[in-house]
Scaffold this active site. Structure first.
Site, short mmCIF file in Angstrom:
data_model
loop_
_atom_site.label_atom_id
_atom_site.label_comp_id
_atom_site.label_asym_id
_atom_site.label_seq_id
_atom_site.Cartn_x
_atom_site.Cartn_y
_atom_site.Cartn_z
N ASP A 145 1.12 -1.08 0.40
CA ASP A 145 -0.14 0.39 0.16
C ASP A 145 0.99 0.94 -0.37
O ASP A 145 2.04 1.06 0.80
CB ASP A 145 -0.84 0.15 0.90
CG ASP A 145 -2.10 1.44 1.65
OD1 ASP A 145 -2.19 1.83 -0.08
OD2 ASP A 145 -2.11 2.00 2.21
N ASP B 35 -7.89 -6.80 1.47
CA ASP B 35 -6.80 -7.76 2.53
C ASP B 35 -7.89 -6.46 3.67
O ASP B 35 -8.56 -6.00 4.14
CB ASP B 35 -5.85 -6.59 1.85
CG ASP B 35 -5.93 -5.12 2.66
OD1 ASP B 35 -6.78 -4.38 1.76
OD2 ASP B 35 -5.61 -4.47 3.66
#
Length: 376
Positions: free
Chosen positions: A92, A271
């Site tokens: 990320d 996720d």
RNA sequence: GGGGAGAUACCAAAGCGGCCAACUGGGGCAGACUGUAAAUCUGCUGACUUAUGUCUUCGGAGGUUCGAAUCCUUCUCUCCCCA
């Protein structure tokens, strides 16, 4: 990277796919355990691989950039080598930290200036240097720098926020195309679609994102305080816009029910910190519902943790023992609970894939959603 | 034998005339947690009640006072020091 759409569910938008990266294949729909700082908290990579059967895990650019830092990561030869993980990795960008560290950052057109939560030092992420940072980390899939808009933002704020995310996205994509991977394997750059709970903004964001023709697309800014029905609605709004031969990643979601409902709406990748964080705090997810293992009622229940579970911990340890460890504050409690929960999440998506293939996903999903929300 | 200190809710420990059903820890019970500043955070923890509230509590008994966990008398028990 290659994405093959293997089967579409005739009764819903659910899809069965296969994502191939230089570090291996990911069967979708998939759940990706979160390993923010270069570790899925409490879990050995060996167990992630062999017991939990994780196919891909996450890292976080903001956290890894601060610690251990880019020099070390570069010297290590990238995150895969550094943490001993040879399967796919996704990082990320730090966009979520733009949201969660809101008191310690400042947004400008240029980028985002942070104060480190560790020592207060000042750092700036721009779409360009954020791509470079993720090149150094070396994840197979890297995420665009975005502003994760809070779920309660008004339309005006959400529109401005989206404009900033889009501007950053274009710059990031350009910079990505102008640079090369550092470690000899391919990396992909996924845009993040924002727009809060406003269909017009989401549509606009999705159309803009696909115009950049990337290898996959993420949906961000959901499950951040908005009603859960809005989340499903936003997924539905975006679904027809994204080309069907591209994977869709719903960031940060969610509960088992959220995941099944989102698979039914066409999501391929998920996720969430929930299995690990909630596990550490005593919550176990099972096919029959949620257990708070700290509760008094388990104190003398010597049955296995989960007779339907696929992890070795499920039959190896008893509920009473896990409760004891949890209440005594033993590290092992957090490890066992995290391992169980991750194995359950991976089992959840594995079963989803089977039922999409078998053609009975929708019926199966509706039954499971009811059960997994029970409180045991 | 002589001198001193103390007994408070499950435990520890504040309070030393009204603001006390009683600070604070711990323990216990329950809840929260969704791209991890989280092995974290929150609530409850005398009884009955949704709550306002009512009732019974601060070693036992008696007393002073409008009013006592707090002052006095006495009993019981515990701990410390000196012989």
């Amino acid at each position: 990277m290659k994405f093959e759409l293997l089967k579409k569910d005739p009764e819903s938008n659910a899809r069965r796919g296969r994502l191939t990266t230089d570090h291996g294949t990911i069967e979708t729909p998939i759940f990706m355990p979160v390993g923010t700082v270069g570790s899925v908290k409490g879990i050995y990579q060996r167990d992630l691989d062999n017991d939990i059967n994780a196919q891909i895990i996450l890292g976080n650019t903001y956290h890894l950039y601060l610690r251990p830092g880019l020099k070390i990561l570069n010297k290590a030869g990238g995150l895969h080598k550094f943490i001993h993980w040879n399967k796919p990795l996704l990082t990320d960008s730090g966009g979520f930290q733009v949201f969660s560290l809101t008191d310690n950052r400042k947004l400008t057109n240029e980028g985002c200036t942070f104060r480190s939560h560790i020592d207060g030092s000042k750092h700036t992420f721009t779409p360009e240097n954020n791509v470079e940072t993720q090149r150094i980390i070396g994840a197979d899939i890297i995420m665009a720098l975005d502003e994760c808009t809070p779920g309660n933002a008004d339309h005006n704020y959400a529109a401005k926020s989206l404009a900033l995310t889009q501007q950053w996205l274009e710059r990031g994509a350009k910079h990505f195309d102008e640079t090369e991977p550092l470690y000899g394997y391919h990396q992909s750059y996924f845009p993040i679609i924002q727009g809060c709970i406003y269909p017009d903004l989401r549509r606009k964001a999705a159309e803009h994102a696909i115009s950049l023709e990337r290898e996959g697309y993420a949906i961000g800014g959901l499950s951040v305080g908005e009603p859960i029905e809005k989340m499903y609605e936003m997924i539905e709004v975006i679904h027809p816009i994204i080309p069907e031969n591209k994977p869709r990643y719903l960031m940060g979601v969610g509960t088992p029910a959220n995941i099944l409902e989102s698979i039914a709406r066409g999501i391929d990748m998920f996720d969430c910190v929930m299995p690990t964080r909630n596990g550490r705090n005593g919550m176990l997810f099972t096919w029959n519902g949620i257990i708070n293992i700290r509760n008094n009622k388990w104190k003398d229940d010597f049955s296995p943790i989960d007779t339907t579970g696929t992890s070795f911990v499920d039959s190896y340890y008893t509920k009473a023992y896990l409760r004891h460890l949890m209440i005594a504050g033993e590290m092992l409690a957090a490890q066992i609970a995290s391992e169980h929960n991750l194995a359950f999440y991976l089992d959840l998506v594995r079963e989803s894939r089977k039922h999409i293939e078998a053609g009975d996903f929708l019926k199966w999903k509706n039954e499971v959603v009811k059960k997994v929300q029970n409180r045991l």
